[in-house]
Write an enzyme that holds these catalytic residues in place. Structure first.
Site, mmCIF file in Angstrom:
data_model
loop_
_atom_site.group_PDB
_atom_site.id
_atom_site.type_symbol
_atom_site.label_atom_id
_atom_site.label_comp_id
_atom_site.label_asym_id
_atom_site.label_seq_id
_atom_site.Cartn_x
_atom_site.Cartn_y
_atom_site.Cartn_z
ATOM 1 N N CYS A 101 -5.701 4.831 5.860
ATOM 2 C CA CYS A 101 -6.838 5.113 4.978
ATOM 3 C C CYS A 101 -7.960 5.816 5.740
ATOM 4 O O CYS A 101 -8.549 6.787 5.251
ATOM 5 C CB CYS A 101 -7.359 3.817 4.362
ATOM 6 S SG CYS A 101 -8.770 4.054 3.252
ATOM 7 N N CYS A 222 -6.471 -4.495 1.853
ATOM 8 C CA CYS A 222 -7.549 -4.455 0.874
ATOM 9 C C CYS A 222 -7.060 -4.486 -0.566
ATOM 10 O O CYS A 222 -7.611 -5.208 -1.402
ATOM 11 C CB CYS A 222 -8.415 -3.224 1.111
ATOM 12 S SG CYS A 222 -7.505 -1.659 1.109
#
Length: 422
Positions: A101, A222
């Site tokens: 990410c 996440c």
């Protein structure tokens, strides 16, 4: 008096990014807060957690009296991070989505948005890390295009920015920044570089940012949140049933829904077994998952590994390694794992053999989360050199396997075949 430098700060709705924005404003910069939405999903209670985080980030920007923007990278995250994540799991590997990410989203798309769209002089994040630059040096950097030539000009004067651990060694997040491009690193500020987590919380409390101080710190992947990983991953991948096979005697201990729901070293969820078993290896050809009866079983340990090509933070290997083809440094493959001494040997094809000072439990092939450190000459912290993906490992304590069952022999020979093909 000239115009204040414009810094775009990535806001997550947490205490770290909130204090980062506060510190930047106190330093006299013109700060803009931006919240990134990367995942579009509801948690178990039906509440969209990203909406709550966005609201918290907006409240912080209101309190600090700075502009607030929201940008969505849901599509980009799906194609560049999550889809690749699923492919890695299908190969029996254990990727790290946070590293991916940062590489593809925060320090690529978001970085370009901050510079090109919002006209920022620099971007900032709430990571616990530091670079070799002072703040003013960040603003003096020029924006460069990616190289178009295969080889750089040998007369080119280069001064690459290095990535170092921050003051809080426990919270050190250089691990998650290990694949970001050099150009983005040159134009990034890390306001928390010299602070500890406890001090950051204290600053937030004194500034009246109580709503972010009270938030539970996010842990784990996440987009999975509190959900069971096996149930989550089976929403996206077809079940691949197989057997749990003992490395001791080759007996079948139970069945599983897919090798990609497990990682090496974890406790295997085997129904009907009184004692715990732990994942040693995965055979994606047969679907078998090899398990051992104790958490410190010899089959779980490795002392030598081979990698794919390194991603060097400064774009090129250290001079010592380039000249001698060998270098002493430090190693870790899990965040907050104690650093371990190792010897790195550079191969002609750019891959590397790493010999560890002592065996390590559950080294996981494909885990793009390993990195190598060297002590910096002047400081108390360490400098991140590179990141690499593990291709294969060599088992230790091979004498233990002599005279053991054929099941262990099959496992050993399969690993040897993989290693010889690396």
């Amino acid at each position: 008096m000239g115009l204040a430098r414009h810094v775009v700060c990535a806001m997550s709705g947490g205490v770290d990014s909130s204090v980062s924005a506060l510190l930047l404003k106190r330093r006299g910069y013109s700060v803009t807060g931006v919240f990134m939405k990367n995942w579009d999903s509801l948690d178990e209670s039906g509440l969209c957690t990203s909406d709550k985080d966005c609201e918290d980030a907006y409240k912080v920007c209101q309190t600090l009296d700075i502009p607030f923007h929201q940008v969505s990278y849901v599509k980009e995250y799906w194609h560049e991070v999550f889809s690749n994540l699923l492919k890695e799991y299908q190969k029996g590997r254990t990727p790290n989505p946070d590293i991916m990410c940062n590489k593809h989203i925060k320090f690529n798309h978001f970085y370009k948005y901050a510079i090109d769209t919002l006209g920022a002089d620099a971007m900032a994040t709430g990571h616990y890390a530091r670079t070799s630059q002072e703040d003013e040096e960040v603003f003096q950097q020029t924006f460069s295009s990616p190289p178009t030539k295969l080889f750089r000009d040998r007369f080119e004067i280069r001064n690459p920015v290095r990535l170092h651990q921050g003051a809080d060694l426990f919270k050190d997040q250089t691990f998650f920044l290990s694949q970001i491009p050099q150009d983005a690193l040159r134009h990034t500020l890390f306001p928390l570089a010299g602070l500890t987590k406890d001090f950051v919380r204290k600053i937030a409390i004194e500034a009246g940012l109580h709503h972010v101080v009270k938030k539970k710190e996010s842990m784990g992947i996440c987009f999975i949140g509190e959900r069971n990983f096996e149930n989550f991953i089976l929403e996206y991948l077809e079940p691949k049933p197989g057997s749990f096979v003992s490395v001791e005697d080759g007996s079948v201990k139970g069945n599983h829904k897919g090798w990609f729901t497990m990682t090496l070293g974890q406790r295997a969820r085997i129904g009907g077994q009184k004692d715990p078993w732990f994942v040693v290896d995965k055979d994606i050809a047969t679907g078998d998952v090899m398990v051992a009866p104790t958490t410190n079983h010899p089959s779980l340990f490795r002392d030598t590994l081979k990698t794919d090509r390194f991603h060097w933070i400064t774009t090129e290997p250290p001079r010592e390694l380039a000249q001698n083809k060998m270098m002493e440094c430090h190693f870790r493959f899990i965040h907050q794992m104690p650093l371990m001494r190792c010897t790195v040997t550079l191969n002609m094809d750019g891959t590397v053999w790493i010999s560890l000072a002592e065996p390590v439990r559950a080294l996981t092939p494909g885990q793009v989360t390993m990195k190598s450190f060297l002590y910096v000459p002047f400081g108390f912290n360490k400098m991140l050199l590179c990141i690499f993906s593990l291709l294969c490992c060599t088992k230790v304590m091979n004498a233990w396997a002599v005279g053991r069952s054929s099941s262990w022999g099959r496992l050993s020979s399969r690993c040897s075949a993989v290693e010889s093909g690396c």
